[in-house]
Design a protein around this motif. Structure first.
Motif, PDB file in Angstrom:
ATOM      1  N   GLY A  48       0.815  -1.204   0.000  1.00  0.00           N
ATOM      2  CA  GLY A  48       0.000   0.000   0.000  1.00  0.00           C
ATOM      3  C   GLY A  48       0.845   1.248   0.000  1.00  0.00           C
ATOM      4  N   LEU A  49       0.174   2.375  -0.063  1.00  0.00           N
ATOM      5  CA  LEU A  49       0.843   3.665  -0.093  1.00  0.00           C
ATOM      6  C   LEU A  49       0.052   4.635   0.778  1.00  0.00           C
ATOM      7  CD1 LEU A  49       3.191   5.303  -1.357  1.00  0.00           C
ATOM      8  CD2 LEU A  49       1.577   6.020  -3.141  1.00  0.00           C
ATOM      9  N   ARG A  50       0.773   5.393   1.584  1.00  0.00           N
ATOM     10  CA  ARG A  50       0.162   6.366   2.478  1.00  0.00           C
ATOM     11  C   ARG A  50       0.748   7.742   2.180  1.00  0.00           C
ATOM     12  NH1 ARG A  50      -2.411   5.961   7.535  1.00  0.00           N
ATOM     13  NH2 ARG A  50      -2.171   7.797   8.879  1.00  0.00           N
ATOM     14  N   TRP A  51      -0.108   8.740   2.115  1.00  0.00           N
ATOM     15  CA  TRP A  51       0.328  10.126   1.922  1.00  0.00           C
ATOM     16  C   TRP A  51       0.083  10.901   3.205  1.00  0.00           C
ATOM     17  CZ3 TRP A  51      -2.708  14.786   1.554  1.00  0.00           C
ATOM     18  CH2 TRP A  51      -1.947  15.931   1.232  1.00  0.00           C
ATOM     19  N   GLU A  52       1.143  11.514   3.733  1.00  0.00           N
ATOM     20  CA  GLU A  52       1.060  12.237   4.995  1.00  0.00           C
ATOM     21  C   GLU A  52       1.108  13.742   4.750  1.00  0.00           C
ATOM     22  OE1 GLU A  52       0.745  11.089   8.045  1.00  0.00           O
ATOM     23  OE2 GLU A  52       1.327   8.965   7.985  1.00  0.00           O
ATOM     24  N   TYR A  53       0.184  14.437   5.365  1.00  0.00           N
ATOM     25  CA  TYR A  53       0.194  15.899   5.345  1.00  0.00           C
ATOM     26  C   TYR A  53       0.543  16.372   6.755  1.00  0.00           C
ATOM     27  CZ  TYR A  53      -1.310  20.742   4.842  1.00  0.00           C
ATOM     28  OH  TYR A  53      -1.346  22.121   4.827  1.00  0.00           O
ATOM     29  N   THR A  54       1.780  16.812   6.905  1.00  0.00           N
ATOM     30  CA  THR A  54       2.253  17.272   8.207  1.00  0.00           C
ATOM     31  C   THR A  54       2.287  18.785   8.187  1.00  0.00           C
ATOM     32  OG1 THR A  54       3.618  15.276   8.356  1.00  0.00           O
ATOM     33  CG2 THR A  54       4.074  17.032   9.932  1.00  0.00           C
ATOM     34  N   GLY A  55       1.215  19.381   8.621  1.00  0.00           N
ATOM     35  CA  GLY A  55       1.105  20.832   8.559  1.00  0.00           C
ATOM     36  C   GLY A  55       2.071  21.547   9.478  1.00  0.00           C
ATOM     37  N   THR A  56       2.421  22.755   9.102  1.00  0.00           N
ATOM     38  CA  THR A  56       3.329  23.560   9.898  1.00  0.00           C
ATOM     39  C   THR A  56       2.623  24.131  11.120  1.00  0.00           C
ATOM     40  OG1 THR A  56       4.779  25.500   9.854  1.00  0.00           O
ATOM     41  CG2 THR A  56       2.751  25.617   8.585  1.00  0.00           C
ATOM     42  N   LEU A  57       3.400  24.585  12.061  1.00  0.00           N
ATOM     43  CA  LEU A  57       2.871  25.308  13.205  1.00  0.00           C
ATOM     44  C   LEU A  57       2.509  26.723  12.756  1.00  0.00           C
ATOM     45  CD1 LEU A  57       2.472  25.011  16.308  1.00  0.00           C
ATOM     46  CD2 LEU A  57       4.665  26.146  16.559  1.00  0.00           C
ATOM     47  N   ARG A  58       1.293  27.153  13.063  1.00  0.00           N
ATOM     48  CA  ARG A  58       0.815  28.462  12.613  1.00  0.00           C
ATOM     49  C   ARG A  58       0.412  29.316  13.812  1.00  0.00           C
ATOM     50  NH1 ARG A  58      -2.811  29.158   7.589  1.00  0.00           N
ATOM     51  NH2 ARG A  58      -1.236  30.746   7.261  1.00  0.00           N
ATOM     52  N   GLU A  59       0.777  30.587  13.736  1.00  0.00           N
ATOM     53  CA  GLU A  59       0.358  31.548  14.748  1.00  0.00           C
ATOM     54  C   GLU A  59       0.599  32.946  14.194  1.00  0.00           C
ATOM     55  OE1 GLU A  59       0.800  32.489  19.519  1.00  0.00           O
ATOM     56  OE2 GLU A  59       2.482  31.639  18.440  1.00  0.00           O
ATOM     57  N   ASP A  60      -0.164  33.909  14.686  1.00  0.00           N
ATOM     58  CA  ASP A  60       0.032  35.283  14.235  1.00  0.00           C
ATOM     59  C   ASP A  60       1.365  35.835  14.727  1.00  0.00           C
ATOM     60  OD1 ASP A  60      -2.377  35.266  12.920  1.00  0.00           O
ATOM     61  OD2 ASP A  60      -3.497  36.073  14.605  1.00  0.00           O
ATOM     62  N   GLN A  61       1.697  35.554  15.983  1.00  0.00           N
ATOM     63  CA  GLN A  61       2.961  36.025  16.542  1.00  0.00           C
ATOM     64  C   GLN A  61       3.986  34.903  16.435  1.00  0.00           C
ATOM     65  OE1 GLN A  61       2.440  39.152  19.846  1.00  0.00           O
ATOM     66  NE2 GLN A  61       1.035  37.524  20.427  1.00  0.00           N
ATOM     67  N   ILE A  62       4.856  35.038  15.476  1.00  0.00           N
ATOM     68  CA  ILE A  62       5.816  33.998  15.151  1.00  0.00           C
ATOM     69  C   ILE A  62       7.078  34.671  14.631  1.00  0.00           C
ATOM     70  CG2 ILE A  62       5.281  33.628  12.706  1.00  0.00           C
ATOM     71  CD1 ILE A  62       5.017  30.628  13.402  1.00  0.00           C
ATOM     72  N   ASP A  63       8.225  34.003  14.750  1.00  0.00           N
ATOM     73  CA  ASP A  63       9.451  34.651  14.310  1.00  0.00           C
ATOM     74  C   ASP A  63      10.364  33.685  13.570  1.00  0.00           C
ATOM     75  OD1 ASP A  63      11.968  33.747  16.013  1.00  0.00           O
ATOM     76  OD2 ASP A  63      10.306  33.828  17.421  1.00  0.00           O
ATOM     77  N   ARG A  64      11.219  34.253  12.756  1.00  0.00           N
ATOM     78  CA  ARG A  64      12.292  33.525  12.079  1.00  0.00           C
ATOM     79  C   ARG A  64      13.556  34.356  12.201  1.00  0.00           C
ATOM     80  NH1 ARG A  64       9.169  32.389   6.377  1.00  0.00           N
ATOM     81  NH2 ARG A  64       7.635  30.879   7.134  1.00  0.00           N
ATOM     82  N   PHE A  65      14.692  33.680  12.253  1.00  0.00           N
ATOM     83  CA  PHE A  65      15.960  34.399  12.353  1.00  0.00           C
ATOM     84  C   PHE A  65      16.673  34.361  11.009  1.00  0.00           C
ATOM     85  CE2 PHE A  65      20.523  34.713  13.489  1.00  0.00           C
ATOM     86  CZ  PHE A  65      20.479  35.987  14.034  1.00  0.00           C
ATOM     87  N   ASP A  66      16.995  35.534  10.496  1.00  0.00           N
ATOM     88  CA  ASP A  66      17.721  35.672   9.232  1.00  0.00           C
ATOM     89  C   ASP A  66      19.211  35.573   9.536  1.00  0.00           C
ATOM     90  OD1 ASP A  66      18.921  36.398   6.863  1.00  0.00           O
ATOM     91  OD2 ASP A  66      17.653  38.151   6.513  1.00  0.00           O
ATOM     92  N   THR A  67      19.816  34.416   9.217  1.00  0.00           N
ATOM     93  CA  THR A  67      21.223  34.198   9.548  1.00  0.00           C
ATOM     94  C   THR A  67      22.174  35.003   8.666  1.00  0.00           C
ATOM     95  OG1 THR A  67      21.257  32.262   8.089  1.00  0.00           O
ATOM     96  CG2 THR A  67      20.756  31.879  10.409  1.00  0.00           C
TER      97      THR A  67
END
Length: 300
Positions: A120-139
């Motif tokens: 068989g074959l399984r397709w997984e949808y692993t959604g990202t964590l979502r929030e209005d207040q969120i950050d990323r660091f620009d290296t």
């Protein structure tokens, strides 16, 4: 030593909510048994968490321990002479959400009385964590990018974060992968055509879902939405000094220290891959009728 008094990370409250829907169908045609299904899960959280909102105060006994006296932290506590402290300020609300799901199709094929295949074959949808207040660091540019848009950099002369620009609005901590396919295959073979002895084997690829709790400091409860500042008092040379602790920007006078240029930033790779494991097994099973059932398995 002395135990701590009170709690610092208060007030706290959380409410976890899960909405899930799943369904599956089975179709039998000759020697084949087909199955297909779908599973969708929506997780969202509403929480309040104040990081060191009441302050954290340490007493080391360095003031009452001068001039040859034995250091006594409790004595410093009674005098109100603090060795160091820390406190947090900023956002206390945390409202992340995550959507995950999967779809699968499989077949059980009885090739003969002795051999059965499963695939068989399984397709997984692993959604990202979502929030209005969120950050990323620009290296590359050493900048903190935030979901609402403001961009922050560290002022090395003051040790404070300052807004240096405005970027695009985003809500996702990382990009959601769309190609997470997980194959599964297995077999069962009756040795010598007898029902008592069966050889089984299989292989499968399995995807994991990142735990939301792992990323809370990269969302509304992390920099720059919540910050913690710490202070360290001066070490007296001749016992108790006058006004060892002063409130305000000149805390601990001119000889005390304020922690500068040490903002902790937690972030996730926006192109992070979904974690996965590959598992396989091979086993032999023999049924001694009503006496015992013996199995020998190898798993990896």
């Amino acid at each position: 030593g002395f135990s701590s008094i009170g709690t610092s990370n208060n007030p706290q409250w959380r409410g976890d909510n899960i909405v899930q829907g799943a369904d599956a169908v089975t179709w039998i045609a000759g020697n084949h048994t087909f199955k297909a299904g779908l599973d969708i899960l929506r997780f969202f959280k509403d929480a309040i968490f104040e990081t060191t909102g009441r302050g954290s105060f340490s007493f080391g006994g360095q003031y009452t321990g001068g001039l040859g006296n034995t250091q006594n932290a409790f004595a410093d506590f009674l005098l109100g002479y603090i060795t160091s402290d820390a406190y947090g300020a900023g956002n206390i609300n945390w409202n992340p959400g995550q959507l995950t799901g999967a779809a699968f199709i499989q077949d059980e094929w009885k090739l003969s009385h002795a051999l059965t295949l499963n695939y068989g074959l399984r397709w997984e949808y692993t959604g990202t964590l979502r929030e209005d207040q969120i950050d990323r660091f620009d290296t590359v540019n050493n900048q903190i990018l935030t979901g609402p848009g403001p961009i922050y950099t560290l002022n090395n002369s003051t040790g404070l974060l300052q807004q240096s620009g405005t970027g695009s609005v985003f809500h996702d901590l990382w990009a959601t992968p769309k190609k997470n396919f997980a194959p599964r295959v297995g077999f069962a073979y009756r040795l010598f055509g007898q029902q008592e002895t069966v050889l089984r084997g299989g292989y499968g690829l399995y995807y994991g879902i990142p735990q939301m709790q792992t990323w809370y400091t990269a969302t509304g409860l992390g920099t720059p939405f919540t910050l913690t500042k710490s202070f360290t008092a001066p070490t007296p040379s001749n016992g108790i000094t006058t006004n060892p602790y002063l409130w305000g920007p000149t805390a601990f006078g001119t000889t005390g220290t304020q922690t500068l240029n040490s903002v902790s930033i937690y972030t996730a790779n926006p192109k992070i891959r979904t974690l996965y494991t590959e598992q396989y097994s091979l086993g032999l099973q023999h049924d001694f009728h009503r006496v015992a059932l013996v199995e020998v398995n190898y798993q990896g």
